[in-house]
Design a protein around this motif. Structure first.
Motif, PDB file in Angstrom:
ATOM      1  N   ASP A 110      -8.193 -51.102  63.637  1.00  0.00           N
ATOM      2  CA  ASP A 110      -7.461 -50.228  62.716  1.00  0.00           C
ATOM      3  C   ASP A 110      -8.177 -50.113  61.379  1.00  0.00           C
ATOM      4  OD1 ASP A 110      -5.456 -49.792  64.571  1.00  0.00           O
ATOM      5  OD2 ASP A 110      -4.221 -51.448  63.838  1.00  0.00           O
ATOM      6  N   ASN A 111      -7.939 -48.997  60.714  1.00  0.00           N
ATOM      7  CA  ASN A 111      -8.480 -48.790  59.385  1.00  0.00           C
ATOM      8  C   ASN A 111      -7.641 -49.514  58.334  1.00  0.00           C
ATOM      9  OD1 ASN A 111     -10.712 -47.015  59.961  1.00  0.00           O
ATOM     10  ND2 ASN A 111      -9.211 -45.411  60.409  1.00  0.00           N
ATOM     11  N   ILE A 112      -8.257 -49.823  57.210  1.00  0.00           N
ATOM     12  CA  ILE A 112      -7.552 -50.395  56.065  1.00  0.00           C
ATOM     13  C   ILE A 112      -6.920 -49.231  55.299  1.00  0.00           C
ATOM     14  CG2 ILE A 112      -7.728 -51.728  53.939  1.00  0.00           C
ATOM     15  CD1 ILE A 112      -8.338 -53.351  56.462  1.00  0.00           C
ATOM     16  N   ILE A 113      -5.594 -49.259  55.198  1.00  0.00           N
ATOM     17  CA  ILE A 113      -4.873 -48.173  54.531  1.00  0.00           C
ATOM     18  C   ILE A 113      -4.032 -48.755  53.401  1.00  0.00           C
ATOM     19  CG2 ILE A 113      -3.159 -46.332  54.801  1.00  0.00           C
ATOM     20  CD1 ILE A 113      -4.009 -46.098  57.719  1.00  0.00           C
ATOM     21  N   ILE A 114      -4.162 -48.154  52.221  1.00  0.00           N
ATOM     22  CA  ILE A 114      -3.367 -48.558  51.063  1.00  0.00           C
ATOM     23  C   ILE A 114      -2.709 -47.319  50.469  1.00  0.00           C
ATOM     24  CG2 ILE A 114      -4.935 -50.467  50.557  1.00  0.00           C
ATOM     25  CD1 ILE A 114      -5.852 -48.723  48.083  1.00  0.00           C
ATOM     26  N   SER A 115      -1.740 -47.543  49.588  1.00  0.00           N
ATOM     27  CA  SER A 115      -1.143 -46.414  48.874  1.00  0.00           C
ATOM     28  C   SER A 115      -1.850 -46.246  47.527  1.00  0.00           C
ATOM     29  CB  SER A 115       0.351 -46.641  48.638  1.00  0.00           C
ATOM     30  OG  SER A 115       0.558 -47.670  47.691  1.00  0.00           O
TER      31      SER A 115
ATOM     32  N   LYS B 256     -16.190 -38.239  48.485  1.00  0.00           N
ATOM     33  CA  LYS B 256     -17.478 -37.570  48.679  1.00  0.00           C
ATOM     34  C   LYS B 256     -18.534 -38.552  49.170  1.00  0.00           C
ATOM     35  CE  LYS B 256     -21.234 -35.567  45.943  1.00  0.00           C
ATOM     36  NZ  LYS B 256     -21.695 -35.204  44.577  1.00  0.00           N
ATOM     37  N   TYR B 257     -18.483 -39.782  48.664  1.00  0.00           N
ATOM     38  CA  TYR B 257     -19.481 -40.780  49.042  1.00  0.00           C
ATOM     39  C   TYR B 257     -19.071 -41.601  50.271  1.00  0.00           C
ATOM     40  CZ  TYR B 257     -22.055 -39.720  44.808  1.00  0.00           C
ATOM     41  OH  TYR B 257     -22.789 -39.072  43.837  1.00  0.00           O
ATOM     42  N   ASN B 258     -18.061 -41.154  50.986  1.00  0.00           N
ATOM     43  CA  ASN B 258     -17.636 -41.779  52.244  1.00  0.00           C
ATOM     44  C   ASN B 258     -17.159 -43.219  52.068  1.00  0.00           C
ATOM     45  OD1 ASN B 258     -18.264 -39.442  53.762  1.00  0.00           O
ATOM     46  ND2 ASN B 258     -20.409 -40.054  53.898  1.00  0.00           N
ATOM     47  N   ILE B 259     -16.559 -43.492  50.907  1.00  0.00           N
ATOM     48  CA  ILE B 259     -15.974 -44.806  50.657  1.00  0.00           C
ATOM     49  C   ILE B 259     -14.499 -44.816  51.066  1.00  0.00           C
ATOM     50  CG2 ILE B 259     -15.476 -46.562  48.903  1.00  0.00           C
ATOM     51  CD1 ILE B 259     -18.465 -46.142  49.386  1.00  0.00           C
ATOM     52  N   ILE B 260     -13.817 -43.695  50.831  1.00  0.00           N
ATOM     53  CA  ILE B 260     -12.397 -43.575  51.164  1.00  0.00           C
ATOM     54  C   ILE B 260     -12.125 -42.230  51.817  1.00  0.00           C
ATOM     55  CG2 ILE B 260     -11.687 -45.052  49.229  1.00  0.00           C
ATOM     56  CD1 ILE B 260     -10.699 -42.357  47.888  1.00  0.00           C
ATOM     57  N   GLU B 261     -10.915 -42.104  52.359  1.00  0.00           N
ATOM     58  CA  GLU B 261     -10.429 -40.831  52.897  1.00  0.00           C
ATOM     59  C   GLU B 261      -8.942 -40.719  52.571  1.00  0.00           C
ATOM     60  OE1 GLU B 261     -10.418 -37.156  54.549  1.00  0.00           O
ATOM     61  OE2 GLU B 261     -12.214 -38.410  54.466  1.00  0.00           O
ATOM     62  N   PRO B 262      -8.550 -39.775  51.725  1.00  0.00           N
ATOM     63  CA  PRO B 262      -7.114 -39.601  51.429  1.00  0.00           C
ATOM     64  C   PRO B 262      -6.346 -39.134  52.656  1.00  0.00           C
ATOM     65  CG  PRO B 262      -8.499 -38.508  49.783  1.00  0.00           C
ATOM     66  CD  PRO B 262      -9.392 -38.878  50.919  1.00  0.00           C
ATOM     67  N   ILE B 263      -5.114 -39.597  52.746  1.00  0.00           N
ATOM     68  CA  ILE B 263      -4.193 -39.113  53.774  1.00  0.00           C
ATOM     69  C   ILE B 263      -3.066 -38.396  53.041  1.00  0.00           C
ATOM     70  CG2 ILE B 263      -2.665 -39.746  55.683  1.00  0.00           C
ATOM     71  CD1 ILE B 263      -4.261 -42.338  55.961  1.00  0.00           C
ATOM     72  N   GLY B 264      -3.026 -37.106  53.149  1.00  0.00           N
ATOM     73  CA  GLY B 264      -2.004 -36.350  52.427  1.00  0.00           C
ATOM     74  C   GLY B 264      -2.500 -35.919  51.059  1.00  0.00           C
ATOM     75  N   ASP B 265      -1.561 -35.619  50.192  1.00  0.00           N
ATOM     76  CA  ASP B 265      -1.855 -35.085  48.863  1.00  0.00           C
ATOM     77  C   ASP B 265      -2.302 -36.201  47.934  1.00  0.00           C
ATOM     78  OD1 ASP B 265      -1.950 -33.846  46.407  1.00  0.00           O
ATOM     79  OD2 ASP B 265       0.028 -32.921  46.548  1.00  0.00           O
ATOM     80  N   ILE B 266      -3.555 -36.160  47.531  1.00  0.00           N
ATOM     81  CA  ILE B 266      -4.132 -37.223  46.726  1.00  0.00           C
ATOM     82  C   ILE B 266      -3.517 -37.299  45.325  1.00  0.00           C
ATOM     83  CG2 ILE B 266      -6.019 -35.875  45.690  1.00  0.00           C
ATOM     84  CD1 ILE B 266      -7.865 -38.246  46.243  1.00  0.00           C
ATOM     85  N   THR B 267      -2.816 -36.267  44.919  1.00  0.00           N
ATOM     86  CA  THR B 267      -2.211 -36.260  43.575  1.00  0.00           C
ATOM     87  C   THR B 267      -0.861 -36.969  43.550  1.00  0.00           C
ATOM     88  OG1 THR B 267      -1.094 -34.125  43.891  1.00  0.00           O
ATOM     89  CG2 THR B 267      -3.356 -34.073  43.069  1.00  0.00           C
ATOM     90  N   LYS B 268      -0.336 -37.347  44.703  1.00  0.00           N
ATOM     91  CA  LYS B 268       0.970 -38.006  44.770  1.00  0.00           C
ATOM     92  C   LYS B 268       0.784 -39.516  44.934  1.00  0.00           C
ATOM     93  CE  LYS B 268       3.325 -33.973  46.722  1.00  0.00           C
ATOM     94  NZ  LYS B 268       3.925 -33.636  45.429  1.00  0.00           N
ATOM     95  N   SER B 269       1.499 -40.282  44.121  1.00  0.00           N
ATOM     96  CA  SER B 269       1.297 -41.733  44.087  1.00  0.00           C
ATOM     97  C   SER B 269       1.709 -42.427  45.380  1.00  0.00           C
ATOM     98  CB  SER B 269       2.059 -42.346  42.913  1.00  0.00           C
ATOM     99  OG  SER B 269       3.452 -42.105  43.036  1.00  0.00           O
TER     100      SER B 269
END
Length: 201
Positions: A110-115, A146-159
């Motif tokens: 599984d991927n590491i996912i945080i909020s 852009k540098y392939n460090i993270i990938e947002p899931i959903g709207d990146i502007t929402k906390s």
């Protein structure tokens, strides 16, 4: 030389080779589990000797972490080091810490996912005088996407949105010891207005 056999590749393979080289030069990293990196990652593994020889001409070398599924392109004289300001550096260090903290609770597949809120809370816990605002945080997260460090899931502007942290963060910070990362964070002076740049491979 391996590149002498380059003409033996079919047109699709040649295109993938060119696409993968360009992506590495643009971003410095490939993450196996990032959707638009997967094909390039496995192609690089299959033809790594071609990539090694090609990039060695320009004094680059490829760091391949097969266990975690991450690739880094490094210039041997560090001419491709990214200069980060303090906020960008702090966010990267926090991403590395949160990656480590969540690793024990995550299945190997599984991927590491945080909020995003969790990231913001950790930043606030450092009690730096200069708080990071939402606009700057979003800008920084887009850069690390852009540098392939993270990938947002959903709207990146929402906390309350989530982001995936890829193992490329392990290569982005030049230490394998998590205590070194905590030490780097503890040494960040809580002084407002400091714009000292940091170097990150």
């Amino acid at each position: 030389m391996i590149l002498e056999n380059f003409e033996e590749l079919n047109s699709g393979q040649k295109n993938m080779f060119a696409k993968t080289c360009l992506r590495l030069l643009q971003t410095g990293f490939l993450a196996r589990d990032k959707r638009d990196n997967k094909d390039m990652y496995y192609f690089l593994i299959s033809y790594k000797k071609y990539f090694d020889e090609y990039f060695s001409i320009m004094n680059y070398e490829i760091n391949l972490d097969r266990e975690n599924g991450a690739v880094q392109l490094v210039h041997q004289d560090n001419s491709n080091v990214l200069r980060l300001n303090k906020e960008e550096t702090v966010i990267l260090l926090i991403l590395r810490i949160l990656y480590h903290q969540h690793l024990s609770d995550t299945s190997i597949n599984d991927n590491i996912i945080i909020s995003i809120n969790e990231l913001h809370e950790y930043y606030d816990s450092l009690e730096l005088k200069k708080k990071i605002n939402k606009t700057d945080l979003v800008k920084i997260l887009r850069m690390y996407k852009k540098y392939n460090i993270i990938e947002p899931i959903g709207d990146i502007t929402k906390s309350n949105s989530k982001i995936i942290i890829f193992p490329t963060v392990l290569l982005a910070i030049n230490t394998s010891v998590i205590n070194d990362v905590y030490d780097l964070v503890s040494r960040i002076e809580p002084t407002q207005g400091s714009e000292d740049d940091e170097e990150v491979n």
